[in-house]
Design a protein around this motif. Structure first.
Motif, PDB file in Angstrom:
ATOM      1  N   TYR A 193      36.407  37.164  28.845  1.00  0.00           N
ATOM      2  CA  TYR A 193      37.831  36.906  28.609  1.00  0.00           C
ATOM      3  C   TYR A 193      38.034  35.500  28.063  1.00  0.00           C
ATOM      4  O   TYR A 193      38.765  35.294  27.088  1.00  0.00           O
ATOM      5  CB  TYR A 193      38.628  37.098  29.897  1.00  0.00           C
ATOM      6  N   ASP A 194      37.395  34.506  28.703  1.00  0.00           N
ATOM      7  CA  ASP A 194      37.539  33.122  28.253  1.00  0.00           C
ATOM      8  C   ASP A 194      37.020  32.960  26.827  1.00  0.00           C
ATOM      9  O   ASP A 194      37.636  32.277  26.001  1.00  0.00           O
ATOM     10  CB  ASP A 194      36.789  32.176  29.189  1.00  0.00           C
ATOM     11  N   ASP A 195      35.878  33.587  26.541  1.00  0.00           N
ATOM     12  CA  ASP A 195      35.296  33.475  25.195  1.00  0.00           C
ATOM     13  C   ASP A 195      36.242  34.064  24.147  1.00  0.00           C
ATOM     14  O   ASP A 195      36.506  33.443  23.107  1.00  0.00           O
ATOM     15  CB  ASP A 195      33.951  34.196  25.159  1.00  0.00           C
ATOM     16  N   ALA A 196      36.782  35.246  24.432  1.00  0.00           N
ATOM     17  CA  ALA A 196      37.688  35.891  23.487  1.00  0.00           C
ATOM     18  C   ALA A 196      38.981  35.099  23.340  1.00  0.00           C
ATOM     19  O   ALA A 196      39.535  34.986  22.232  1.00  0.00           O
ATOM     20  CB  ALA A 196      37.983  37.313  23.953  1.00  0.00           C
ATOM     21  N   TYR A 197      39.464  34.532  24.445  1.00  0.00           N
ATOM     22  CA  TYR A 197      40.704  33.749  24.409  1.00  0.00           C
ATOM     23  C   TYR A 197      40.548  32.533  23.495  1.00  0.00           C
ATOM     24  O   TYR A 197      41.410  32.262  22.649  1.00  0.00           O
ATOM     25  CB  TYR A 197      41.068  33.312  25.825  1.00  0.00           C
ATOM     26  N   TYR A 198      39.439  31.829  23.657  1.00  0.00           N
ATOM     27  CA  TYR A 198      39.183  30.668  22.797  1.00  0.00           C
ATOM     28  C   TYR A 198      39.136  31.082  21.331  1.00  0.00           C
ATOM     29  O   TYR A 198      39.754  30.439  20.463  1.00  0.00           O
ATOM     30  CB  TYR A 198      37.863  29.996  23.180  1.00  0.00           C
ATOM     31  N   ARG A 199      38.411  32.112  21.028  1.00  0.00           N
ATOM     32  CA  ARG A 199      38.177  32.479  19.635  1.00  0.00           C
ATOM     33  C   ARG A 199      39.434  33.013  18.947  1.00  0.00           C
ATOM     34  O   ARG A 199      39.628  32.792  17.750  1.00  0.00           O
ATOM     35  CB  ARG A 199      37.047  33.502  19.546  1.00  0.00           C
ATOM     36  N   GLN A 200      40.286  33.688  19.716  1.00  0.00           N
ATOM     37  CA  GLN A 200      41.460  34.293  19.097  1.00  0.00           C
ATOM     38  C   GLN A 200      42.669  33.366  19.063  1.00  0.00           C
ATOM     39  O   GLN A 200      43.442  33.387  18.103  1.00  0.00           O
ATOM     40  CB  GLN A 200      41.832  35.581  19.844  1.00  0.00           C
ATOM     41  N   TRP A 201      42.803  32.536  20.102  1.00  0.00           N
ATOM     42  CA  TRP A 201      44.062  31.821  20.261  1.00  0.00           C
ATOM     43  C   TRP A 201      43.962  30.300  20.271  1.00  0.00           C
ATOM     44  O   TRP A 201      44.952  29.611  20.064  1.00  0.00           O
ATOM     45  CB  TRP A 201      44.764  32.261  21.550  1.00  0.00           C
ATOM     46  N   MET A 202      42.810  29.758  20.557  1.00  0.00           N
ATOM     47  CA  MET A 202      42.710  28.319  20.744  1.00  0.00           C
ATOM     48  C   MET A 202      42.437  27.576  19.439  1.00  0.00           C
ATOM     49  O   MET A 202      42.166  28.175  18.403  1.00  0.00           O
ATOM     50  CB  MET A 202      41.630  27.986  21.778  1.00  0.00           C
ATOM     51  N   HIS A 203      42.491  26.249  19.539  1.00  0.00           N
ATOM     52  CA  HIS A 203      42.297  25.381  18.389  1.00  0.00           C
ATOM     53  C   HIS A 203      40.857  24.911  18.267  1.00  0.00           C
ATOM     54  O   HIS A 203      40.562  24.011  17.480  1.00  0.00           O
ATOM     55  CB  HIS A 203      43.213  24.165  18.496  1.00  0.00           C
ATOM     56  N   GLU A 204      39.978  25.524  19.054  1.00  0.00           N
ATOM     57  CA  GLU A 204      38.588  25.078  19.106  1.00  0.00           C
ATOM     58  C   GLU A 204      37.696  26.231  19.527  1.00  0.00           C
ATOM     59  O   GLU A 204      38.147  27.236  20.078  1.00  0.00           O
ATOM     60  CB  GLU A 204      38.451  23.927  20.102  1.00  0.00           C
ATOM     61  N   LEU A 205      36.406  26.060  19.274  1.00  0.00           N
ATOM     62  CA  LEU A 205      35.422  26.992  19.802  1.00  0.00           C
ATOM     63  C   LEU A 205      35.335  26.841  21.324  1.00  0.00           C
ATOM     64  O   LEU A 205      35.717  25.794  21.870  1.00  0.00           O
ATOM     65  CB  LEU A 205      34.048  26.703  19.201  1.00  0.00           C
ATOM     66  N   PRO A 206      34.820  27.853  22.023  1.00  0.00           N
ATOM     67  CA  PRO A 206      34.500  27.630  23.436  1.00  0.00           C
ATOM     68  C   PRO A 206      33.547  26.439  23.545  1.00  0.00           C
ATOM     69  O   PRO A 206      32.703  26.233  22.661  1.00  0.00           O
ATOM     70  CB  PRO A 206      33.803  28.935  23.856  1.00  0.00           C
ATOM     71  N   PRO A 207      33.681  25.620  24.594  1.00  0.00           N
ATOM     72  CA  PRO A 207      32.847  24.410  24.691  1.00  0.00           C
ATOM     73  C   PRO A 207      31.358  24.729  24.737  1.00  0.00           C
ATOM     74  O   PRO A 207      30.932  25.751  25.279  1.00  0.00           O
ATOM     75  CB  PRO A 207      33.319  23.746  25.983  1.00  0.00           C
ATOM     76  N   LEU A 208      30.584  23.816  24.155  1.00  0.00           N
ATOM     77  CA  LEU A 208      29.129  23.938  24.104  1.00  0.00           C
ATOM     78  C   LEU A 208      28.501  22.758  24.822  1.00  0.00           C
ATOM     79  O   LEU A 208      29.063  21.658  24.838  1.00  0.00           O
ATOM     80  CB  LEU A 208      28.656  23.953  22.647  1.00  0.00           C
ATOM     81  N   ILE A 209      27.322  22.974  25.390  1.00  0.00           N
ATOM     82  CA  ILE A 209      26.578  21.896  26.036  1.00  0.00           C
ATOM     83  C   ILE A 209      25.133  21.931  25.532  1.00  0.00           C
ATOM     84  O   ILE A 209      24.569  23.014  25.325  1.00  0.00           O
ATOM     85  CB  ILE A 209      26.635  22.026  27.573  1.00  0.00           C
ATOM     86  N   HIS A 210      24.560  20.757  25.305  1.00  0.00           N
ATOM     87  CA  HIS A 210      23.185  20.715  24.790  1.00  0.00           C
ATOM     88  C   HIS A 210      22.206  20.962  25.925  1.00  0.00           C
ATOM     89  O   HIS A 210      22.304  20.359  26.999  1.00  0.00           O
ATOM     90  CB  HIS A 210      22.881  19.378  24.116  1.00  0.00           C
ATOM     91  N   ARG A 211      21.262  21.845  25.684  1.00  0.00           N
ATOM     92  CA  ARG A 211      20.356  22.272  26.756  1.00  0.00           C
ATOM     93  C   ARG A 211      19.442  21.158  27.253  1.00  0.00           C
ATOM     94  O   ARG A 211      18.976  21.191  28.404  1.00  0.00           O
ATOM     95  CB  ARG A 211      19.520  23.462  26.290  1.00  0.00           C
ATOM     96  N   GLU A 212      19.176  20.134  26.435  1.00  0.00           N
ATOM     97  CA  GLU A 212      18.284  19.048  26.834  1.00  0.00           C
ATOM     98  C   GLU A 212      19.046  17.787  27.230  1.00  0.00           C
ATOM     99  O   GLU A 212      18.716  17.144  28.221  1.00  0.00           O
ATOM    100  CB  GLU A 212      17.310  18.719  25.684  1.00  0.00           C
TER     101      GLU A 212
END
Length: 334
Positions: free
Chosen positions: A142-161
């Motif tokens: 739900y959060d992923d779809a909400y970001y992609r359809q309605w928000m001004h940004e991609l869902p947040p990303l974090i660097h694995r290292e």
């Protein structure tokens, strides 16, 4: 309220000489809660203060310097990852302030890396960042779809290292918001840095900070954002800038918000003006900290939480969104 004391000391550091132990404790607690303690430490550097306070503030100055180095490195990693795409990458917020050498960046706490890219390039940017080691933070569909359809940004990303987050914006307010800034103009009129990254032009930088404070949130951490605006206005003050700011505010639909920011800035960090009834409510929210740095005025906090969602989406969508989040276990502040 310690929030008011914090704003007074930021404006006039000499006030700190009059503080007793209780007020020092409250001041530092409020600054930590507002994530502006590094700025406070910078403002008080070289002034007389108790030894215990001096040690605490020295630690925070060192921490801010370390954060600045980490922010530069994260911006460089993003630049390298996105360079092959040939798209403009605009730094936002704290990283932009320090990269541009602005007063607003002095001692500033910097968390996530925020960047703005053209919406047409957002898919390619996402692929490039994932290939360079960033991963999704939001596993909920739900959060992923909400970001992609309605928000001004991609869902947040974090660097694995490196364990550092990046927020990739294609505009500066949610697509469902009542205000729709001109994202194309923000990017087209941005200013290039020596390394090829970009920052918003001065008037747009203030418009973005104003939008973030008054049109997209519940004013949590608002004293820091208002201090950013104060520093930016001081630094960019020159003949003709006021008219330029008004012009860009009209372009982005932010005239009312910029006007409020200018009034509140004067009340908190300049010469007092006559506040409107709504200005007083905003001040009540901005200064709501007790001697331990905790939020007070819970009803005001809840009201601004609801306001932030009201600004972001139409009523039917808001009701559906809040109901969905409630069912998933999220509870508003208060």
């Amino acid at each position: 309220m310690t929030g008011l004391l914090l704003s007074k000391v930021l404006r006039d550091p000499s006030i700190a000489a009059t503080l007793d132990a209780e007020h020092w404790s409250g001041l530092i607690a409020a600054a930590r809660a507002e994530q502006i303690v590094g700025t406070l430490a910078h403002r008080l550097d070289g002034l007389s203060k108790p030894d215990s306070v001096a040690r605490i503030l020295a630690d925070h100055r060192a921490s801010a310097a370390q954060g600045r180095t980490a922010a530069f490195w994260e911006a460089e990693m993003a630049r390298r990852a996105l360079l092959p795409l040939g798209v403009p990458v605009v730094l936002l917020k704290g990283t932009a302030y320090v990269a541009a050498g602005l007063k607003a960046g002095q001692g500033r706490s910097i968390g996530d890396l925020d960047i703005l890219v053209p919406r047409a390039a957002i898919d390619a940017v996402e692929v490039a960042l994932l290939a360079a080691g960033w991963e999704w933070v939001k596993p909920d569909p739900y959060d992923d779809a909400y970001y992609r359809q309605w928000m001004h940004e991609l869902p947040p990303l974090i660097h694995r290292e490196r364990d550092r987050m990046i927020d990739v914006h294609h505009t500066i307010l949610p697509l469902t918001a009542r205000i729709t800034p001109d994202a194309n103009a923000l990017i087209a009129d941005s200013v290039a840095l020596e390394n090829g990254l970009r920052v918003l032009n001065p008037a747009d930088m203030i418009c973005h900070s104003v939008a973030h404070l008054f049109a997209d949130g519940d004013l949590a951490g608002g004293l820091r954002n208002l201090w950013d605006i104060h520093c930016l206005l001081d630094e960019f003050a020159a003949e003709g800038f006021e008219a330029r700011l008004a012009e860009r505010a009209r372009l982005h639909g932010l005239e009312r918000e910029v006007a409020r920011a200018l009034r509140l800035r004067e009340m908190m960090y300049g010469n007092a003006t006559s506040p409107t009834m709504f200005d007083r409510i905003f001040l009540r929210r901005l200064t709501a900290r007790d001697g331990w740095g905790r939020q007070t005025r819970k009803l005001t906090e809840l009201a601004f939480y609801l306001r932030s969602h009201w600004l972001r989406m139409p009523p039917a969508m808001l009701a559906r969104h809040l109901w969905t989040k409630w069912r998933k276990g999220y509870r508003p502040p208060g």
